[in-house]
Design an enzyme around this catalytic site. Structure first.
Site, PDB file in Angstrom:
ATOM      1  N   GLY A  39    -122.100 -78.598  33.851  1.00 38.97           N
ATOM      2  CA  GLY A  39    -123.195 -79.921  33.721  1.00 38.97           C
ATOM      3  C   GLY A  39    -122.541 -81.090  33.581  1.00 38.97           C
TER       4      GLY A  39
ATOM      5  CB  ILE B 140    -120.845 -82.378  28.576  1.00 46.25           C
ATOM      6  CG1 ILE B 140    -121.485 -83.324  27.986  1.00 46.25           C
ATOM      7  CG2 ILE B 140    -119.476 -81.817  27.839  1.00 46.25           C
ATOM      8  CD1 ILE B 140    -122.190 -82.650  26.538  1.00 46.25           C
TER       9      ILE B 140
ATOM     10  CB  CYS C 197    -122.157 -87.382  21.636  1.00 50.51           C
ATOM     11  SG  CYS C 197    -123.961 -87.316  21.639  1.00 50.51           S
TER      12      CYS C 197
ATOM     13  CG  ASN D 227    -124.225 -89.807  25.775  1.00 46.99           C
ATOM     14  OD1 ASN D 227    -124.206 -90.558  26.726  1.00 46.99           O
ATOM     15  ND2 ASN D 227    -125.095 -88.707  26.170  1.00 46.99           N
TER      16      ASN D 227
END
Length: 295
Positions: A15, A17, A129, A269
């Protein structure tokens, strides 16, 4: 010629991240990605990984376990609900599992606070994060005075919050709260998360308030500045936007700007937790080199 050591790594999750993490691994001289694992062959992340020349699979953890590669480290960028199963499979292999989900199952780790201690661990939690942004500052404050209450408010752009982040908000809040208590010694902590659809998207910001007695303002400013310097060693886009202090309260806001390699500037983040993961992996690689250099 200096000693070098590259860790064989895998990424679980393709995804937002996971694919940014892969870009960072691609640029790291310490890491060699041998597999990117997803659950859907049609995901953008797996397509991007294949375009970069990396082996991919949509077979999940089962496919990773069937790989012929001996992995030194596996990054779990999937979701909190799946992490326990991933650890159950990987624990017997001896690989280090770095958890980028808020499952709260591994050793809670912030690189500049206890990263050196985590070098002997094989199950590492990077909290969240918000935790990576807040805890360096809060831990610095706690070195001066143990707060009796801490509040953390994270605000991120909707565009930088993927599906797994949204599904794991309860876990995010609980794990961040637990980590704040562990790293500051406070008996009470509250964590809030705002995901904003504002246009243009704002940068990732985390505001912390710590209540304590007899706070020395000069000492607090000095400790926070030193903590920020340590984080900036691996994350230049990390800064303090505001500090307000009184003898009973410290409020600080940190801002994280992504450098723009692949992520937009507002996606701090994603940048902060992935930068922490890469920095920690480099520490592991350097530790292996040092160990190998001993007579």
């Amino acid at each position: 010629m200096p000693l070098t050591n590259r860790l064989n790594v895998a990424v679980l999750g393709a995804g937002l991240i996971g694919i940014d993490l892969l870009d960072k691994i691609h640029r790291s001289p310490s890491l060699d990605c041998r597999l990117v694992v997803g659950r859907n062959t049609q995901t953008v992340g797996l397509t991007r990984a294949a375009e970069m020349g990396y082996p991919t699979t949509a077979g999940g953890i089962a496919a990773l376990m069937e790989s012929d590669t001996a992995f030194d480290m596996v990054f779990d960028a999937s979701n909190a609900d799946s992490h326990a199963e991933h650890w159950r499979h990987l624990e017997p292999t001896g690989a280090t599992l770095v958890d980028l989900t808020p499952s709260n199952l591994g050793t809670l780790t912030v690189p500049t606070v206890n990263g050196a201690d985590a070098l002997t661990e094989h199950h590492i939690s990077l909290i969240s994060c918000g935790g990576q942004a807040a805890i360096p500052v809060l831990h610095a404050i706690a070195q001066h005075r143990t707060p009796h209450y801490v509040e953390v408010v994270s605000t991120g752009a909707s565009r930088s919050a993927g599906r797994a982040t949204r599904l794991n908000l309860d876990e995010y809040i609980a794990t961040t709260r637990d980590a704040v208590c562990v790293f500051t010694g406070t008996p009470r902590a509250k964590v809030l998360v705002n995901i904003t659809p504002a246009t243009p998207p704002p940068p990732f910001r985390v505001t912390m308030t710590a209540l304590a007695a007899d706070i020395d303002l000069y000492t607090v400013h000095h400790l926070i500045a030193a903590a920020v310097d340590r984080v900036q060693a691996y994350l230049p886009g990390y800064s303090v936007a505001r500090i307000e202090a009184s003898p009973e309260r410290v409020t600080a806001t940190v801002e994280v700007i992504a450098p723009g390699h692949r992520l937009p500037a507002y996606a701090g983040n994603l940048e902060i937790i992935n930068a922490a993961a890469i920095y920690l992996a480099r520490m592991h690689a350097d530790a292996q080199v040092s160990e190998g250099a001993r007579p």
